[in-house]
Scaffold this motif. Sequence first.
Motif, PDB file in Angstrom:
ATOM      1  N   GLU A  38       0.791  -1.158   0.128  1.00  0.00           N
ATOM      2  CA  GLU A  38       0.126   0.058   0.016  1.00  0.00           C
ATOM      3  C   GLU A  38       0.893   1.247   0.054  1.00  0.00           C
ATOM      4  N   GLN A  39       2.182   1.164   0.100  1.00  0.00           N
ATOM      5  CA  GLN A  39       3.024   2.348   0.282  1.00  0.00           C
ATOM      6  C   GLN A  39       3.495   2.629  -1.232  1.00  0.00           C
ATOM      7  N   HIS A  40       3.465   3.897  -1.384  1.00  0.00           N
ATOM      8  CA  HIS A  40       3.836   4.448  -2.780  1.00  0.00           C
ATOM      9  C   HIS A  40       5.572   4.178  -2.937  1.00  0.00           C
ATOM     10  N   ARG A  41       5.891   4.070  -4.123  1.00  0.00           N
ATOM     11  CA  ARG A  41       7.380   3.862  -4.272  1.00  0.00           C
ATOM     12  C   ARG A  41       7.822   4.166  -5.636  1.00  0.00           C
ATOM     13  N   VAL A  42       8.941   4.759  -5.630  1.00  0.00           N
ATOM     14  CA  VAL A  42       9.721   5.050  -6.845  1.00  0.00           C
ATOM     15  C   VAL A  42       9.826   3.549  -7.849  1.00  0.00           C
ATOM     16  N   GLU A  49      28.647   5.769  -5.939  1.00  0.00           N
ATOM     17  CA  GLU A  49      29.575   6.080  -4.692  1.00  0.00           C
ATOM     18  C   GLU A  49      29.238   7.181  -3.902  1.00  0.00           C
ATOM     19  N   GLU A  50      28.939   8.338  -4.577  1.00  0.00           N
ATOM     20  CA  GLU A  50      28.767   9.422  -3.881  1.00  0.00           C
ATOM     21  C   GLU A  50      27.224   9.584  -3.432  1.00  0.00           C
ATOM     22  N   ALA A  51      26.238   9.041  -3.993  1.00  0.00           N
ATOM     23  CA  ALA A  51      24.866   9.459  -3.637  1.00  0.00           C
ATOM     24  C   ALA A  51      23.934   8.363  -4.085  1.00  0.00           C
ATOM     25  N   ILE A  52      22.675   8.514  -3.517  1.00  0.00           N
ATOM     26  CA  ILE A  52      21.632   7.507  -3.866  1.00  0.00           C
ATOM     27  C   ILE A  52      20.835   8.145  -4.975  1.00  0.00           C
ATOM     28  N   LEU A  53      20.243   7.514  -5.827  1.00  0.00           N
ATOM     29  CA  LEU A  53      19.104   8.065  -6.946  1.00  0.00           C
ATOM     30  C   LEU A  53      17.890   7.460  -6.654  1.00  0.00           C
ATOM     31  N   PHE A  54      16.908   8.163  -6.480  1.00  0.00           N
ATOM     32  CA  PHE A  54      15.491   7.719  -6.443  1.00  0.00           C
ATOM     33  C   PHE A  54      14.883   7.935  -8.034  1.00  0.00           C
ATOM     34  N   SER A  83       1.758  15.332  -9.649  1.00  0.00           N
ATOM     35  CA  SER A  83       2.759  15.771  -9.022  1.00  0.00           C
ATOM     36  C   SER A  83       2.711  15.427  -7.284  1.00  0.00           C
ATOM     37  N   SER A  84       1.450  15.152  -7.007  1.00  0.00           N
ATOM     38  CA  SER A  84       1.304  14.674  -5.689  1.00  0.00           C
ATOM     39  C   SER A  84       1.664  13.446  -5.626  1.00  0.00           C
ATOM     40  N   THR A  85       1.440  12.498  -6.622  1.00  0.00           N
ATOM     41  CA  THR A  85       1.697  11.175  -6.517  1.00  0.00           C
ATOM     42  C   THR A  85       3.252  10.997  -6.667  1.00  0.00           C
ATOM     43  N   PHE A  86       3.908  12.008  -7.317  1.00  0.00           N
ATOM     44  CA  PHE A  86       5.338  11.719  -7.483  1.00  0.00           C
ATOM     45  C   PHE A  86       5.863  12.230  -6.099  1.00  0.00           C
ATOM     46  N   ALA A  87       5.396  13.045  -5.611  1.00  0.00           N
ATOM     47  CA  ALA A  87       5.966  13.656  -4.154  1.00  0.00           C
ATOM     48  C   ALA A  87       5.764  12.601  -3.152  1.00  0.00           C
ATOM     49  N   ASN A  88       4.745  11.872  -3.129  1.00  0.00           N
ATOM     50  CA  ASN A  88       4.505  10.654  -2.174  1.00  0.00           C
ATOM     51  C   ASN A  88       5.235   9.596  -2.386  1.00  0.00           C
ATOM     52  N   LYS A  89       5.687   9.242  -3.876  1.00  0.00           N
ATOM     53  CA  LYS A  89       6.261   8.046  -4.043  1.00  0.00           C
ATOM     54  C   LYS A  89       7.931   8.260  -3.230  1.00  0.00           C
ATOM     55  N   PHE A  90       8.371   9.415  -3.479  1.00  0.00           N
ATOM     56  CA  PHE A  90       9.794   9.901  -2.976  1.00  0.00           C
ATOM     57  C   PHE A  90       9.496   9.971  -1.515  1.00  0.00           C
ATOM     58  N   ILE A  91       8.659  10.300  -0.801  1.00  0.00           N
ATOM     59  CA  ILE A  91       8.536  10.671   0.698  1.00  0.00           C
ATOM     60  C   ILE A  91       8.353   8.990   1.306  1.00  0.00           C
ATOM     61  N   ASP A  92       7.524   8.343   0.641  1.00  0.00           N
ATOM     62  CA  ASP A  92       7.355   6.811   1.167  1.00  0.00           C
ATOM     63  C   ASP A  92       8.681   6.003   0.823  1.00  0.00           C
ATOM     64  N   THR A  93       9.167   6.219  -0.317  1.00  0.00           N
ATOM     65  CA  THR A  93      10.351   5.463  -0.425  1.00  0.00           C
ATOM     66  C   THR A  93      11.564   5.890   0.509  1.00  0.00           C
ATOM     67  N   PHE A  94      11.822   7.381   0.652  1.00  0.00           N
ATOM     68  CA  PHE A  94      12.649   7.673   1.852  1.00  0.00           C
ATOM     69  C   PHE A  94      12.449   7.091   2.989  1.00  0.00           C
ATOM     70  N   LEU A  95      11.321   7.399   3.583  1.00  0.00           N
ATOM     71  CA  LEU A  95      10.975   6.372   4.848  1.00  0.00           C
ATOM     72  C   LEU A  95      11.178   5.068   4.823  1.00  0.00           C
ATOM     73  N   TYR A  96      10.821   4.396   4.037  1.00  0.00           N
ATOM     74  CA  TYR A  96      11.146   2.816   4.067  1.00  0.00           C
ATOM     75  C   TYR A  96      12.721   2.567   4.040  1.00  0.00           C
ATOM     76  N   ARG A  97      13.386   3.501   3.049  1.00  0.00           N
ATOM     77  CA  ARG A  97      14.851   3.367   2.917  1.00  0.00           C
ATOM     78  C   ARG A  97      15.637   3.595   4.171  1.00  0.00           C
ATOM     79  N   ARG A 101      17.813   1.738   7.225  1.00  0.00           N
ATOM     80  CA  ARG A 101      19.197   2.138   7.375  1.00  0.00           C
ATOM     81  C   ARG A 101      20.143   2.401   6.246  1.00  0.00           C
ATOM     82  N   LYS A 102      19.154   2.630   4.934  1.00  0.00           N
ATOM     83  CA  LYS A 102      20.024   2.665   3.573  1.00  0.00           C
ATOM     84  C   LYS A 102      20.003   3.898   2.967  1.00  0.00           C
TER      85      LYS A 102
END
Length: 178
Positions: A38-42, A49-54, A83-97, A101-102
């Motif tokens: 039920e969680q949004h996700r990218v 090496e230097e960053a994480i891309l969603f 745009s709301s869907t895109f923002a929610n995908k980021f937020i939920d993915t960030f929270l999950y990761r 501890r990723k």
Amino acid sequence: MKLTESDLAIDFTDAIDGGTLVFDQMKPTQPNYHGLSEQHRVDFVVELEEAILFVEVKDPGHPRAQTEGLEKFHKEIENGTLSSTFANKFIDTFLYRWAERKVTKPVHYLSLVTLDLELNANLTDEVTAKMPPAGRAVDRWQRSIYENCQVFNLETWNENFPKWPATRISEAANQTLT
């Protein structure tokens, strides 16, 4: 590492092996299934090496796109749902990761949407306005949860990220056959 979504493929040549995954896996039997359907996700999480891309991919420019689907897509752009869907995908993915501890490096949110450039520029602004902290400064925040948020089409993706080429799979297959 080449990742595919619909008729598009992106080759993340400098991705860290094992740190890159198809994050929107919906089948519990697959190794990257995250357990919260039920969680949004990218679509992809790509570790460099230097960053994480969603990375989120939407392909309304697909050669076999149906009229009804395109109309729905454009309506979602106009009414702000996309745009709301895109923002929610980021937020939920960030929270999950984060809970895994990723999130140990700066995060960049990149979207590939096969639309014209002007629509994507507006979409970038709309998504950014809906991302935490919603365009406001928060004195207590010691760091941001993302470095940047941008929406690209195929052409601008390839101009900005030449080492991560995005290609249309069906076109590549047709070129191979001729």
